[in-house]
Design an enzyme around this catalytic site. Structure first.
Site, PDB file in Angstrom:
ATOM      1  N   GLY A   1       0.919  -1.476   4.379  1.00 39.66           N
ATOM      2  CA  GLY A   1       1.258  -0.114   3.988  1.00 39.66           C
ATOM      3  C   GLY A   1       2.128   0.619   4.982  1.00 39.66           C
ATOM      4  N   HIS A   2       1.531   1.039   6.084  1.00 38.25           N
ATOM      5  CA  HIS A   2       2.186   1.968   6.998  1.00 38.25           C
ATOM      6  C   HIS A   2       3.558   1.486   7.462  1.00 38.25           C
ATOM      7  CE1 HIS A   2       2.788   4.352  10.686  1.00 38.25           C
ATOM      8  NE2 HIS A   2       2.187   5.282   9.974  1.00 38.25           N
TER       9      HIS A   2
ATOM     10  N   THR B   1      -7.262   6.152  10.258  1.00 38.92           N
ATOM     11  CA  THR B   1      -7.094   5.043   9.323  1.00 38.92           C
ATOM     12  C   THR B   1      -8.359   4.185   9.406  1.00 38.92           C
ATOM     13  OG1 THR B   1      -5.700   3.168   8.717  1.00 38.92           O
ATOM     14  CG2 THR B   1      -5.865   3.655  11.065  1.00 38.92           C
ATOM     15  N   THR B   2      -8.450   3.143   8.557  1.00 34.88           N
ATOM     16  CA  THR B   2      -9.659   2.317   8.550  1.00 34.88           C
ATOM     17  C   THR B   2      -9.733   1.533   9.864  1.00 34.88           C
ATOM     18  OG1 THR B   2      -9.229   2.112   6.196  1.00 34.88           O
ATOM     19  CG2 THR B   2     -10.976   0.740   7.100  1.00 34.88           C
TER      20      THR B   2
ATOM     21  N   ASN C   1       0.853  -1.189   0.000  1.00 39.43           N
ATOM     22  CA  ASN C   1       0.000   0.000   0.000  1.00 39.43           C
ATOM     23  C   ASN C   1       0.892   1.243   0.000  1.00 39.43           C
ATOM     24  OD1 ASN C   1      -1.437   2.282   1.062  1.00 39.43           O
ATOM     25  ND2 ASN C   1      -3.098   0.909   1.600  1.00 39.43           N
TER      26      ASN C   1
ATOM     27  N   HIS D   1       0.927   6.246   1.746  1.00 35.13           N
ATOM     28  CA  HIS D   1       1.709   7.198   2.531  1.00 35.13           C
ATOM     29  C   HIS D   1       2.878   7.827   1.767  1.00 35.13           C
ATOM     30  CE1 HIS D   1      -0.982   6.668   5.696  1.00 35.13           C
ATOM     31  NE2 HIS D   1      -0.723   5.374   5.843  1.00 35.13           N
TER      32      HIS D   1
ATOM     33  N   GLU E   1      -8.671   0.492  -3.163  1.00 32.64           N
ATOM     34  CA  GLU E   1      -9.590   0.461  -2.017  1.00 32.64           C
ATOM     35  C   GLU E   1     -10.496   1.677  -2.104  1.00 32.64           C
ATOM     36  OE1 GLU E   1      -7.353   0.561   1.558  1.00 32.64           O
ATOM     37  OE2 GLU E   1      -6.385  -1.335   1.160  1.00 32.64           O
TER      38      GLU E   1
ATOM     39  N   ARG F   1       4.016  18.598   1.603  1.00 34.64           N
ATOM     40  CA  ARG F   1       4.690  19.740   0.993  1.00 34.64           C
ATOM     41  C   ARG F   1       3.839  20.439  -0.062  1.00 34.64           C
ATOM     42  NH1 ARG F   1      10.324  21.202   0.903  1.00 34.64           N
ATOM     43  NH2 ARG F   1      10.672  21.323   3.116  1.00 34.64           N
TER      44      ARG F   1
ATOM     45  N   ARG G   1      -9.609   7.840  -1.037  1.00 33.91           N
ATOM     46  CA  ARG G   1     -10.542   8.201   0.037  1.00 33.91           C
ATOM     47  C   ARG G   1     -11.484   9.311  -0.407  1.00 33.91           C
ATOM     48  NH1 ARG G   1      -8.814   6.202   5.313  1.00 33.91           N
ATOM     49  NH2 ARG G   1     -10.655   7.315   5.998  1.00 33.91           N
TER      50      ARG G   1
ATOM     51  N   HIS H   1      -3.920  -4.679   7.651  1.00 33.30           N
ATOM     52  CA  HIS H   1      -3.996  -3.633   8.663  1.00 33.30           C
ATOM     53  C   HIS H   1      -3.064  -3.885   9.844  1.00 33.30           C
ATOM     54  CE1 HIS H   1      -5.822   0.172   9.764  1.00 33.30           C
ATOM     55  NE2 HIS H   1      -5.419  -0.177  10.954  1.00 33.30           N
ATOM     56  N   GLY H   2      -2.180  -2.939  10.036  1.00 35.54           N
ATOM     57  CA  GLY H   2      -1.272  -2.957  11.184  1.00 35.54           C
ATOM     58  C   GLY H   2      -0.184  -4.013  11.105  1.00 35.54           C
TER      59      GLY H   2
ATOM     60  N   HIS I   1      -5.662   3.663  -1.817  1.00 31.30           N
ATOM     61  CA  HIS I   1      -6.994   3.939  -1.271  1.00 31.30           C
ATOM     62  C   HIS I   1      -7.413   5.336  -1.721  1.00 31.30           C
ATOM     63  CE1 HIS I   1      -9.664   3.882   2.642  1.00 31.30           C
ATOM     64  NE2 HIS I   1     -10.338   4.263   1.567  1.00 31.30           N
TER      65      HIS I   1
ATOM     66  N   GLU J   1     -10.991  -9.517   2.774  1.00 32.63           N
ATOM     67  CA  GLU J   1      -9.739  -9.160   3.443  1.00 32.63           C
ATOM     68  C   GLU J   1     -10.080  -9.023   4.915  1.00 32.63           C
ATOM     69  OE1 GLU J   1      -7.071  -6.445   1.563  1.00 32.63           O
ATOM     70  OE2 GLU J   1      -6.375  -5.661   3.482  1.00 32.63           O
TER      71      GLU J   1
ATOM     72  N   ARG K   1      -7.332  12.439   1.083  1.00 22.50           N
ATOM     73  CA  ARG K   1      -6.253  12.928   1.950  1.00 22.50           C
ATOM     74  C   ARG K   1      -4.864  12.458   1.523  1.00 22.50           C
ATOM     75  NH1 ARG K   1      -7.663   9.473   7.262  1.00 22.50           N
ATOM     76  NH2 ARG K   1      -9.552  10.664   7.051  1.00 22.50           N
ATOM     77  N   HIS K   2      -4.809  11.370   0.755  1.00 22.77           N
ATOM     78  CA  HIS K   2      -3.467  11.003   0.229  1.00 22.77           C
ATOM     79  C   HIS K   2      -3.522  10.817  -1.289  1.00 22.77           C
ATOM     80  CE1 HIS K   2      -5.293   7.214   1.394  1.00 22.77           C
ATOM     81  NE2 HIS K   2      -5.012   7.364   2.663  1.00 22.77           N
TER      82      HIS K   2
HETATM   83  N1  PXP Z   1      -5.907  -3.250   3.848  1.00 18.89           N
HETATM   84  C1  PXP Z   1      -6.923  -2.364   3.906  1.00 18.89           C
HETATM   85  C2  PXP Z   1      -8.255  -2.772   3.385  1.00 18.89           C
HETATM   86  C3  PXP Z   1      -6.723  -1.077   4.432  1.00 18.89           C
HETATM   87  O1  PXP Z   1      -7.746  -0.201   4.475  1.00 18.89           O
HETATM   88  C4  PXP Z   1      -5.429  -0.713   4.853  1.00 18.89           C
HETATM   89  C5  PXP Z   1      -5.160   0.673   5.365  1.00 18.89           C
HETATM   90  O2  PXP Z   1      -5.964   0.984   6.384  1.00 18.89           O
HETATM   91  C6  PXP Z   1      -4.405  -1.654   4.770  1.00 18.89           C
HETATM   92  C7  PXP Z   1      -4.673  -2.919   4.261  1.00 18.89           C
HETATM   93  C8  PXP Z   1      -3.005  -1.336   5.173  1.00 18.89           C
HETATM   94  O3  PXP Z   1      -2.921  -1.122   6.527  1.00 18.89           O
HETATM   95  P1  PXP Z   1      -1.542  -0.617   7.148  1.00 18.89           P
HETATM   96  O4  PXP Z   1      -1.260   0.710   6.536  1.00 18.89           O
HETATM   97  O5  PXP Z   1      -1.809  -0.560   8.608  1.00 18.89           O
HETATM   98  O6  PXP Z   1      -0.497  -1.632   6.778  1.00 18.89           O
END
Ligand code: PXP
Length: 240
Positions: free
Chosen positions: A214-215, A100-101, A7, A10, A70, A18, A45, A192-193, A43, A151, A49-50
């Site tokens: 992602g993050h 975040t989601t 992902n 970010h 997404e 910037r 959104r 996620h996470g 994503h 997912e 925002r990104h």
């Molecule tokens: N999968 C989905 C469906 C998400 O919405 C997100 C971001 O919230 C992620 C994966 C990636 O999550 P993360 O950035 O925490 O790795």
């Protein structure tokens, strides 16, 4: 074979801080694939925002890059996604104030709306996924909705592992859901996470075919660089 989706939202967050053009998410999409990612996740959104519309259009137009877009179930965004025509779609809940989601979709409440959206994407041959919490009733509802993939939101598990709390119950809940989904013919993804440790743990669930991360990848790349971080995740996924 398990797959890694990276992902790159970010990268756009950093660019937008910037208000200029660097770092470029389109360049990032090409790079993460060249470093070994199996697909790119973005994503779009509602508040942009990104990732913005131009990013989404350009990234989804890349040849030989599998893109997982997404989106929420918002009408304008759904119509936009149908026009952009990504390889994959993942429907997620969106709440204006969230950072975040925060959880999975409420399938029961949105059943009718989701059913019609899924049909529209399937007509266009777009692999469609639902971002859901790990609970059995949502697996059966996903089957009823005739979606290709689910997912599973792994945020709760990730938080427990990171806080060094007992996570076994949540892990088993995810495992049970993954097993049932596969038995019903639904492909299972997780996201996620996720960091190295939580991904390694989830790899023990053989039914999980794809991880979307992602993050942590973008954050860790500040220290180690994208090629090294992606390679490390691919190794974890491959060796399990
Ligand atoms: N999968 C989905 C469906 C998400 O919405 C997100 C971001 O919230 C992620 C994966 C990636 O999550 P993360 O950035 O925490 O790795």
């Amino acid at each position: 074979m398990k797959r890694l989706g990276v992902n790159i939202d970010h990268i756009a967050t950093l660019r937008n801080a910037r208000g200029e053009i660097h770092p470029d998410p389109l360049y990032a999409a090409k790079k993460v694939i060249s470093y070994g990612a199996d697909s790119v996740t973005i994503h779009l959104r509602e508040d942009r925002r990104h990732i913005n519309d131009i990013d989404a259009k350009k990234i989804c137009g890349l040849k030989n890059v599998l893109v997982n877009l997404e989106i929420s179930t918002n009408k304008e965004i759904v119509n936009k996604a149908l026009k952009i025509k990504p390889t994959f779609i993942c429907l997620v809940p969106e709440n204006r104030k969230e950072v975040t989601t925060e959880g999975g979709l409420n399938l029961k409440r949105s059943e009718k709306k989701l059913s019609s959206i899924i049909k529209r994407f399937k007509q266009k041959n777009i692999r469609t996924s639902l971002f859901i919490d790990a609970n059995i009733s949502d697996i059966y509802l996903s089957k009823k909705l005739d979606v290709n993939c689910i997912e599973i939101h792994t945020g709760k598990l990730a938080n427990l592992v990171k806080a060094k709390k007992k996570y076994q119950k949540e892990f088993l809940r995810i495992k049970k859901c993954a097993r049932l989904a596969e038995k019903l013919g639904i492909e299972v993804h997780a996201g996620h996470g996720l960091d190295y440790k939580v991904t390694n743990l989830l790899c023990k669930i053989k039914e999980i075919r794809e991880f979307n991360i992602g993050h942590f990848i973008i954050g860790e790349s500040v220290f180690d660089g994208l090629p090294k971080v992606i390679k490390k995740f691919k190794k974890i996924i491959k060796n399990n």
